[in-house]
Scaffold this motif. Structure first.
Motif, mmCIF file in Angstrom:
data_model
loop_
_atom_site.group_PDB
_atom_site.id
_atom_site.type_symbol
_atom_site.label_atom_id
_atom_site.label_comp_id
_atom_site.label_asym_id
_atom_site.label_seq_id
_atom_site.Cartn_x
_atom_site.Cartn_y
_atom_site.Cartn_z
ATOM 1 N N LEU A 80 0.827 -1.201 0.000
ATOM 2 C CA LEU A 80 0.000 0.000 0.000
ATOM 3 C C LEU A 80 0.869 1.261 0.000
ATOM 4 C CD1 LEU A 80 -2.902 0.953 0.023
ATOM 5 C CD2 LEU A 80 -2.869 0.839 2.531
ATOM 6 N N GLY A 81 1.898 1.280 0.858
ATOM 7 C CA GLY A 81 2.785 2.435 0.896
ATOM 8 C C GLY A 81 3.494 2.653 -0.425
ATOM 9 N N VAL A 84 1.047 3.960 -3.251
ATOM 10 C CA VAL A 84 0.761 5.397 -3.154
ATOM 11 C C VAL A 84 1.905 6.196 -3.767
ATOM 12 C CG1 VAL A 84 0.479 7.323 -1.558
ATOM 13 C CG2 VAL A 84 -0.729 5.175 -1.137
ATOM 14 N N THR A 85 3.129 5.857 -3.389
ATOM 15 C CA THR A 85 4.292 6.563 -3.920
ATOM 16 C C THR A 85 4.415 6.376 -5.427
ATOM 17 O OG1 THR A 85 5.466 6.207 -1.831
ATOM 18 C CG2 THR A 85 6.785 6.838 -3.736
ATOM 19 N N TYR A 135 -3.652 0.524 7.991
ATOM 20 C CA TYR A 135 -3.436 0.772 6.567
ATOM 21 C C TYR A 135 -3.389 2.274 6.274
ATOM 22 C CZ TYR A 135 -4.192 -4.203 6.083
ATOM 23 O OH TYR A 135 -4.063 -5.564 6.206
ATOM 24 N N LEU A 136 -4.067 3.063 7.094
ATOM 25 C CA LEU A 136 -3.976 4.517 6.955
ATOM 26 C C LEU A 136 -2.554 4.989 7.266
ATOM 27 C CD1 LEU A 136 -5.387 7.183 6.389
ATOM 28 C CD2 LEU A 136 -6.051 7.278 8.814
ATOM 29 N N VAL A 139 -0.544 4.409 4.161
ATOM 30 C CA VAL A 139 -0.859 5.412 3.139
ATOM 31 C C VAL A 139 -0.145 6.728 3.446
ATOM 32 C CG1 VAL A 139 -2.706 6.864 2.198
ATOM 33 C CG2 VAL A 139 -3.074 4.416 2.490
ATOM 34 N N GLY A 142 3.460 6.423 2.692
ATOM 35 C CA GLY A 142 3.626 6.442 1.241
ATOM 36 C C GLY A 142 3.532 7.846 0.666
ATOM 37 N N LEU A 143 2.622 8.661 1.205
ATOM 38 C CA LEU A 143 2.509 10.049 0.773
ATOM 39 C C LEU A 143 3.765 10.844 1.130
ATOM 40 C CD1 LEU A 143 -1.213 10.815 1.737
ATOM 41 C CD2 LEU A 143 -0.256 10.687 -0.573
#
Length: 266
Positions: A80-81, A84-85, A135-136, A139, A142-143
């Motif tokens: 997930l991370g 996002v990237t 999971y947040l 994220v 990743g941002l």
């Protein structure tokens, strides 16, 4: 590229990929200040592979655990991370490439990195372990990692800071950051390596610098990871902010006042 240049670039890449002072920013400075240029895409790909080898060696237990349980929560957190990237990186690839080539934002980006490291360095140590991440959280990290696509903004600095903001223990934040580097660096390398398809051989003048740079990146990256894990077990990121602040200030002074005297620099 001669062997000394390959050695320097490899060492700098390995160290600054994991120490939060920005590998891209330091490579830009080396290229512009000393005329050291990564003359081939193959060198770039293999040197980044060297940093991956360092992660594999240091965090092999985590990787074995992921291989044994490929559908574990950690796997999905990393996916997930990285997703996002990767999505942001691909969507704005042309813009990021233009910014990197121009070098105009290097000084400001160093200062931004320093500001985030100083701010997050004052946080109390969190209690959350990687298995407790949401999971947040992934994220958000990743941002933060996407911000580091800009030159002179540290990937490790942003990801560790993002994890600390979300309440992770410092050492756990570093572990997650280094594990997250695997899919991100691997994905970026695959995108670059597609241009190497059909280039099955290298001349001796190309091959030896590639070997030297890759080994140097792996060795320096290995020590950088160990250093960061040991440092964060008892300290904070704030110590790196002063170095990055100083570097950003010097770059801005040159850009604002001395570029007419030294136009070859920026």
């Amino acid at each position: 590229m001669n062997l000394f240049e390959a050695l320097v670039l490899g060492i700098v890449q390995g160290l600054t990929e994991f120490i939060p002072v920005s590998s891209s920013g330091h490579l830009v400075l080396l290229q512009r200040l000393f005329g050291i240029y990564e003359s081939s895409l193959s060198f770039t790909v293999f040197v980044h592979f060297g940093t991956l080898v360092a992660v594999f060696i240091v965090l092999w237990k985590d990787l074995i655990a992921i291989l044994k349980r490929p559908f574990s929560k950690l796997t999905f957190l990393l996916f997930l991370g990285a997703a996002v990237t990767g999505t942001i990186g691909i969507a704005f690839s042309d813009y990021f490439r233009t910014v990197f080539t121009s070098g105009q934002w290097v000084g400001i980006s160093f200062l931004l990195t320093g500001a985030i490291l100083y701010w997050v360095g004052g946080f109390p140590n969190g209690k959350k372990q990687i298995p407790q991440m949401s999971y947040l959280d992934a994220v958000f990290v990743g941002l933060m990692q996407a911000i580091s696509i800009f030159p002179a903004i540290s990937r490790s600095g942003m990801t560790i800071s993002g994890a600390l903001i979300r309440g992770l223990d410092r050492t756990e934040a570093a572990r997650f950051s280094f594990l997250l580097s695997i899919p991100v660096i691997l994905g970026a390398n695959l995108l670059e390596a597609k241009d190497l398809v059909g280039q099955s051989t290298f001349s001796n003048t190309e091959l030896l610098p590639i070997i030297i740079g890759t080994i140097a990146a792996a060795i320096s990256g290995y020590f950088a990871i160990h250093y960061m894990l040991r440092l964060l077990s008892r300290g904070s990121l704030k110590v790196f902010s002063f170095y990055v602040f100083a570097l950003g200030f010097l770059v801005l002074v040159d850009q604002l006042f001395f570029q007419y005297f030294f136009p070859a620099l920026f």
